[in-house]
Scaffold this active site. Structure first.
Site, PDB file in Angstrom:
ATOM      1  N   CYS A 254       0.802  -1.227   0.000  1.00 16.74           N
ATOM      2  CA  CYS A 254       0.000   0.000   0.000  1.00 16.74           C
ATOM      3  C   CYS A 254       0.831   1.271   0.000  1.00 16.74           C
ATOM      4  O   CYS A 254       0.305   2.354  -0.264  1.00 16.74           O
ATOM      5  CB  CYS A 254      -0.960   0.005   1.186  1.00 16.74           C
ATOM      6  SG  CYS A 254      -0.138  -0.133   2.786  1.00 16.74           S
ATOM      7  N   GLY A 426      -3.583   7.602  10.698  1.00 18.85           N
ATOM      8  CA  GLY A 426      -4.019   8.621  11.643  1.00 18.85           C
ATOM      9  C   GLY A 426      -5.470   9.029  11.447  1.00 18.85           C
ATOM     10  O   GLY A 426      -6.228   8.417  10.683  1.00 18.85           O
TER      11      GLY A 426
END
Length: 499
Positions: A254, A426
């Site tokens: 990714c 996050g």
């Protein structure tokens, strides 16, 4: 207990999830007070087993999924076992782990419990190995729920790890893997009362599901990683890094570069150097065929095109590419839904955009991140430290990889970030943390906190409706002269009343 084969698969999957979760909880409770020596012996044995079987597991993963390159998958398995274990083996995860003498606080490690680990089809064996190590190191149990298209290779990786751990003294059932894979079974595992935390790595749908069940979850989804090449960059190295990183395991990690943003003064040089490394620019007439192959719906990549070589993609799309091509490159006029190839492409297709100056490049990178990669990762090639720092400060990404591969840099193989195969984006990307997930994220901490100062005297003040005759039940404390006088007056009034 497993249900008989004549039961429907969804029922067998649900029952298996329940059985493995309860079994894991029992094993974890037995393991919760293991010593550090016992924990490390078990984890070391599992890491050695994973490393020893890395090549075979890589081949199994490739054969089952059809994704990537077996040798590259072997390297990821070796990273997930040896490199990850080396990074956590000296971390203390049992008993007292820290003492703060000044604040008089003692910190004590405590396991989270049973972890439900969802693993992807793109990195099925390496992700399982890595998650098992970081979970057990913190004295947790773990039940792995594989992607349906990678269940056999994932199960084999878990079996190897579990057998090695149990031979070293690990309770049976602490590490296990589902074999009857259905959506209903995976949901049952995530919701089960015995499961304490969900660790999900995969597509957006999987991550949303993990966050929706009402349990603590660390979910990590897609990244749309820009790579900016500044006019101050070592263009030759940048070109080599970009092509090699994008070609690694056919771009199924990714953190792989998804679109080049080239500073105008060096754009042509970068093109030529990338071509020398195996980048083939698709002619405009072939671009629609690749777009149609990769994206059957906006933002939804065709799983059949994931992890494929340029030659495989060309055959599927009905176009011609040279045998020397390692990645396919498409010039992009913009970013967004009208430009499908500006999104994440888990295959060997790379976008290319030219901007004049780092500020314009900065804005373009932000657009790319917002179009499917907020919070994840970004790569910059530059030698101008001011530009590098500006990108680090301003970009909405939590891993800014400088002058290295996106694939290797973000996972900690070529940089100093913590080695991991789950990269949290996050709050920007919908995750609870922004770190590379490791064993410390799967460990709770208890704190013994000693008194270092007395509570303020005002905290002892009586409420207005408290009867004064109970004053003697209050603890001794330092009071002001005025408070003493008030107490004396009240006592005298009570004595007067008794007369």
């Amino acid at each position: 207990m497993a249900l008989p084969e004549n039961y429907d698969l969804d029922l067998r999957s649900i029952q298996e999830a329940r059985h493995l979760a309860i079994q894991c909880r029992e094993a974890q409770r037995a393991f919760a007070f293991a010593t550090q020596e016992e924990v490390d012996r078990i984890c070391s044995a599992m890491a050695e087993a994973g490393f020893r079987e890395a090549a075979r597991l890589g081949q199994l993963a490739h054969e089952e999924t059809g994704y990537g390159v077996p040798r590259h998958k072997q390297l990821k398995n070796e990273f997930a076992s040896k490199t990850v274990w080396d990074s956590i083996k000296d971390i203390k995860t049992t008993g007292v782990i820290r003492r703060d003498e000044n604040r008089k606080v003692i910190e004590i490690a405590w396991p989270v419990g049973v972890i439900a680990a969802l693993t992807p089809s793109t990195n099925p064996t390496s992700t399982a190995i890595y998650k098992i190590l970081i979970a057990v190191k913190a004295r947790n149990g773990i039940v792995v729920a594989p992607h349906p298209s990678a269940r056999a290779s994932t199960y084999e990786a878990v079996r190897i790890m579990a057998e090695a751990g149990e031979a070293a003294g690990m309770p049976r059932g602490l590490v296990s893997c589902m074999q009857n894979i259905t959506l209903e079974g995976t949901q049952e595992l995530m919701r089960h009362y015995a499961v304490s935390l969900i660790l999900a790595t995969g597509g957006s749908g999987m991550v949303r599901a993990a966050h929706s069940v009402g349990k603590p979850a660390i979910g990590v989804g897609p990244g749309n990683v820009p790579v900016y090449v500044d006019r101050s960059a070592d263009v030759v190295k940048a070109a080599s890094d970009i092509v090699n990183s994008k070609a690694f395991d056919c771009s199924v990690i990714c953190s792989t570069e998804q679109c080049v943003v080239a500073d105008k003064p060096i754009a042509e040089q970068l093109r030529e150097e990338m071509k020398k490394n195996g980048a083939y620019w698709l002619p405009p007439e072939d671009v629609p065929a690749i777009e149609k192959l990769l994206f059957q719906a906006p933002g939804a990549m065709n799983p059949k095109a994931v992890g494929k070589t340029p030659q495989q993609l060309a055959k599927m799309a009905g176009i011609q590419v040279p045998l020397w091509a390692r990645v396919l490159v498409v010039d992009l006029p913009g970013v967004g839904r009208e430009y499908p190839l500006s999104g994440e492409k888990l295959t060997t297709v790379l976008g290319f955009i030219v901007e004049d100056g780092w500020r314009a490049g900065c804005e373009r990178c932000i657009q790319l991140l917002k179009y499917g990669g907020d919070g994840h990762s970004l790569v910059i090639h530059a030698r101008d430290e001011e530009v590098i720092l500006a990108f680090g400060i301003e970009k909405p990404a939590f891993r800014i990889i400088v002058n290295s591969w996106g694939t290797m840099g973000a996972i900690g193989a070529s940089t100093g970030v913590f080695p991991a195969l789950t990269l949290a984006p996050g709050g920007l990307g919908g995750a609870i943390v922004s770190d590379n997930i490791t064993t410390t994220h799967l460990m709770n901490i208890k704190r013994l906190a000693y008194e270092i100062q007395s509570p303020p005297s005002a905290a002892y003040t009586l409420a207005p409706d408290v009867k004064s005759e109970y004053i003697q039940t209050l603890p001794s404390f330092a009071v002001s002269d005025e408070e003493i006088e008030d107490i004396v007056r009240r006592v005298l009034r009570q004595l007067e009343h008794l007369r």
